[in-house]
Structures are given as structure tokens and as C-alpha cells.
Design an enzyme around this catalytic site. Sequence first.
Site, PDB file in Angstrom:
ATOM      1  N   THR A   1      -6.089   0.286   2.623  1.00  0.00           N
ATOM      2  CA  THR A   1      -7.152  -0.313   1.819  1.00  0.00           C
ATOM      3  C   THR A   1      -8.241  -0.813   2.758  1.00  0.00           C
ATOM      4  OG1 THR A   1      -5.997  -2.422   1.847  1.00  0.00           O
ATOM      5  CG2 THR A   1      -5.606  -0.973  -0.050  1.00  0.00           C
TER       6      THR A   1
ATOM      7  N   LYS B   1     -14.644  -1.145   5.875  1.00  0.00           N
ATOM      8  CA  LYS B   1     -14.131  -2.093   6.870  1.00  0.00           C
ATOM      9  C   LYS B   1     -12.623  -2.314   6.707  1.00  0.00           C
ATOM     10  CE  LYS B   1     -14.695  -6.904   8.289  1.00  0.00           C
ATOM     11  NZ  LYS B   1     -13.517  -7.548   7.692  1.00  0.00           N
ATOM     12  N   ASP B   2     -11.883  -2.021   7.784  1.00  0.00           N
ATOM     13  CA  ASP B   2     -10.434  -2.226   7.726  1.00  0.00           C
ATOM     14  C   ASP B   2      -9.933  -2.889   9.003  1.00  0.00           C
ATOM     15  OD1 ASP B   2     -10.164  -0.302   9.723  1.00  0.00           O
ATOM     16  OD2 ASP B   2      -8.512   0.725   8.714  1.00  0.00           O
ATOM     17  N   MET B   3      -8.618  -2.847   9.219  1.00  0.00           N
ATOM     18  CA  MET B   3      -8.053  -3.512  10.389  1.00  0.00           C
ATOM     19  C   MET B   3      -7.116  -2.606  11.190  1.00  0.00           C
ATOM     20  SD  MET B   3      -7.334  -7.262   8.643  1.00  0.00           S
ATOM     21  CE  MET B   3      -6.719  -8.006  10.140  1.00  0.00           C
ATOM     22  N   GLU B   4      -7.148  -1.289  10.925  1.00  0.00           N
ATOM     23  CA  GLU B   4      -6.227  -0.381  11.645  1.00  0.00           C
ATOM     24  C   GLU B   4      -6.810   0.944  12.111  1.00  0.00           C
ATOM     25  OE1 GLU B   4      -5.284  -1.506   8.492  1.00  0.00           O
ATOM     26  OE2 GLU B   4      -3.973  -3.153   9.144  1.00  0.00           O
TER      27      GLU B   4
ATOM     28  N   GLU C   1       0.840  -1.208   0.000  1.00  0.00           N
ATOM     29  CA  GLU C   1       0.000   0.000   0.000  1.00  0.00           C
ATOM     30  C   GLU C   1       0.873   1.254   0.000  1.00  0.00           C
ATOM     31  OE1 GLU C   1      -3.667  -1.700   2.817  1.00  0.00           O
ATOM     32  OE2 GLU C   1      -1.922  -0.750   3.721  1.00  0.00           O
TER      33      GLU C   1
ATOM     34  N   ASP D   1     -12.202  -4.563  -1.970  1.00  0.00           N
ATOM     35  CA  ASP D   1     -13.129  -5.700  -2.049  1.00  0.00           C
ATOM     36  C   ASP D   1     -14.509  -5.292  -1.556  1.00  0.00           C
ATOM     37  OD1 ASP D   1     -11.087  -5.964   0.383  1.00  0.00           O
ATOM     38  OD2 ASP D   1     -13.071  -6.519   1.100  1.00  0.00           O
TER      39      ASP D   1
HETATM   40  N1  SAH Z   1      -3.688 -11.691   2.415  1.00  0.00           N
HETATM   41  C1  SAH Z   1      -3.302 -10.320   2.348  1.00  0.00           C
HETATM   42  C2  SAH Z   1      -3.542  -9.660   3.681  1.00  0.00           C
HETATM   43  C3  SAH Z   1      -4.476  -8.532   3.593  1.00  0.00           C
HETATM   44  S1  SAH Z   1      -5.212  -8.126   5.120  1.00  0.00           S
HETATM   45  C4  SAH Z   1      -1.858 -10.210   1.911  1.00  0.00           C
HETATM   46  O1  SAH Z   1      -1.008 -10.866   2.495  1.00  0.00           O
HETATM   47  O2  SAH Z   1      -1.553  -9.466   0.981  1.00  0.00           O
HETATM   48  C5  SAH Z   1      -6.047  -6.774   4.741  1.00  0.00           C
HETATM   49  C6  SAH Z   1      -5.381  -5.439   4.896  1.00  0.00           C
HETATM   50  O3  SAH Z   1      -6.124  -4.557   4.068  1.00  0.00           O
HETATM   51  C7  SAH Z   1      -5.509  -4.845   6.301  1.00  0.00           C
HETATM   52  O4  SAH Z   1      -4.425  -4.001   6.590  1.00  0.00           O
HETATM   53  C8  SAH Z   1      -6.857  -4.086   6.269  1.00  0.00           C
HETATM   54  O5  SAH Z   1      -6.809  -2.823   6.893  1.00  0.00           O
HETATM   55  C9  SAH Z   1      -7.161  -3.913   4.781  1.00  0.00           C
HETATM   56  N2  SAH Z   1      -8.433  -4.509   4.290  1.00  0.00           N
HETATM   57  C10 SAH Z   1      -8.767  -4.568   2.983  1.00  0.00           C
HETATM   58  N3  SAH Z   1      -9.987  -5.139   2.823  1.00  0.00           N
HETATM   59  C11 SAH Z   1     -10.442  -5.470   4.059  1.00  0.00           C
HETATM   60  C12 SAH Z   1     -11.647  -6.093   4.546  1.00  0.00           C
HETATM   61  N4  SAH Z   1     -12.616  -6.503   3.735  1.00  0.00           N
HETATM   62  N5  SAH Z   1     -11.764  -6.275   5.877  1.00  0.00           N
HETATM   63  C13 SAH Z   1     -10.786  -5.859   6.720  1.00  0.00           C
HETATM   64  N6  SAH Z   1      -9.643  -5.274   6.315  1.00  0.00           N
HETATM   65  C14 SAH Z   1      -9.446  -5.059   5.002  1.00  0.00           C
END
Ligand code: SAH
Length: 230
Positions: free
Chosen positions: A82, A166-169, A6, A192
Site C-alpha cells: 500500500t 509514497k511508501d516505505m519499502e 496486505e 491515503d
Molecule cells: N499504523 C499502521 C502502520 C502502517 S505503516 C498499522 O500498524 O497498521 C504504512 C505501511 O503502508 C508501510 O509498509 C508503507 O509502505 C505503506 N504506506 C501506506 N501509506 C503510506 C504513506 N502515506 N507513506 C508511507 N508509507 C505508506
Amino acid sequence: MAMDAEARPMIKRFNLSWKGPLNPRLPMMLYVGKHKKSVINLITSGECSRFMVDHIGTQPAVLSTHLAIDTLSPDIIINPGTAGGFIKANASVGDVYLGHPQVCYHDRRINLPGFKEYGIGHYPTYQSDIIAEKMNLKTGVVTSGSSLDYTPHDLEIMSSYDGIVKDMEAASVAWVAQLYNIPFIAIKAITDLIDGNSPTEEEFLKNLRLASEMLCEKTFQLVDYLTTGE
Ligand code: SAH
């Protein structure tokens, strides 16, 4: 930022130089440059030396934000990344959102008096509606959790505050920013569609590059706006 992929287009666009780890004992990496009269510090969460993947997720985000504030005393904190979007909220892959009016957690369920809302967090974002209008970006509540997928309960919690990105940070970065009273902006590009038909993992990997390019361009405009007010 959580992932190296990213951050790559952004490091190039801002012409940032790699300065090594922000703290020699921790994995977070620092890239530094200038844009007009602003100093830009970009921090990535770095790689996990045990599992050889990026340190994505809520815990590294807390640590890197704290470290960044303690070391660099920023005037403003931006969390670009993302995220998943929802077809029901008219999202398309590549759309860029500013988190507004808040960012929340959807997987901290604490059903005790007072703790329920504490778990959700409700962290405010800085002037994102005004900026989004000027920059022609979408806005919505960004909702963070520790999983790429979700449970039915997560979805219920997200919809209780209209969480549509929806994200993770973001909520973790926002929590630390709030503790220090530093303005916070979340900018997220959609990789996505959560309520679509394709598996999230496949869609994510397919669209990561495109979304990161969009994210880069819009973050560049955002920083330009914050620097010049135009
Ligand atoms: N398998 C992937 C990991 C991606 S995890 C790889 O190794 O390339 C997803 C990352 O993108 C996280 O940092 C999160 O913030 C973001 N993200 C993107 N789409 C997401 C979703 N649907 N739900 C949660 N986080 C998402």
C-alpha cells in the site's frame, strides 16, 4: 510484502501454503504456491517480537529481499504494497499504480559530490509502462522513506523526480534486485492521500482492507500476465 494484512487476500487468492520462516533465525515468512507454470513465493517481513507489529520499512525490506534471492533464486521480484498518493496527481483511494520508470528514496539527503544521486537511488523498474497500459493501471515514480509522515524537505526531494506514490519499502527491494540484476516491479494500492485533509494514520487504517483487496486482484492479473504474456 511488508504487512500481514496486505498479504492475507493474496495468500487466499493464489491459494498459497505457509512454509514457516524463510530462515529459522529471522522473522520473514514464506508462503508458496503455483500459478500456471510459475512458482509463486510470497514473503512477508514478519512480526517484530519486541514491539508486536509488522516489520514494515526499508531495513526489513532489504533483508527479506536478500534472503529471498539467496534462498529461492527468483526470475523476477514483485513488491506489492500500500502507499500514499497525491490529489495533485489525480490519485484516489483504491487506485493501483505500477512504479515507472524508477523508484527512489526521498529521505536520504547526502549533499556531497556524487552521493546526492546515490542517496536518491533511481532504481529502474521492469517494463512497467507496457504492462500498465495492457492492464489499465496508473504509473508513477514510487518514492520510499523510513517514515509514514514527511518533512517539507522530503516533499521537495519527491517533486524533484516527480515521485507520486509514497511508501516505505519499494526502493529497498529495488536496490537489492538491482545488485543481483533481477527484474523488479513495484505494484502499489493507494490507502491515503498525502495532500488531502484527513490525517494519514486514520485514512490508512480506514482504507487498508479495501486497498489490499484491490492490490490482490491487480497483482493476480500482473502475475497472470507475466506467466502467460496475456
Ligand atoms: N499504523 C499502521 C502502520 C502502517 S505503516 C498499522 O500498524 O497498521 C504504512 C505501511 O503502508 C508501510 O509498509 C508503507 O509502505 C505503506 N504506506 C501506506 N501509506 C503510506 C504513506 N502515506 N507513506 C508511507 N508509507 C505508506
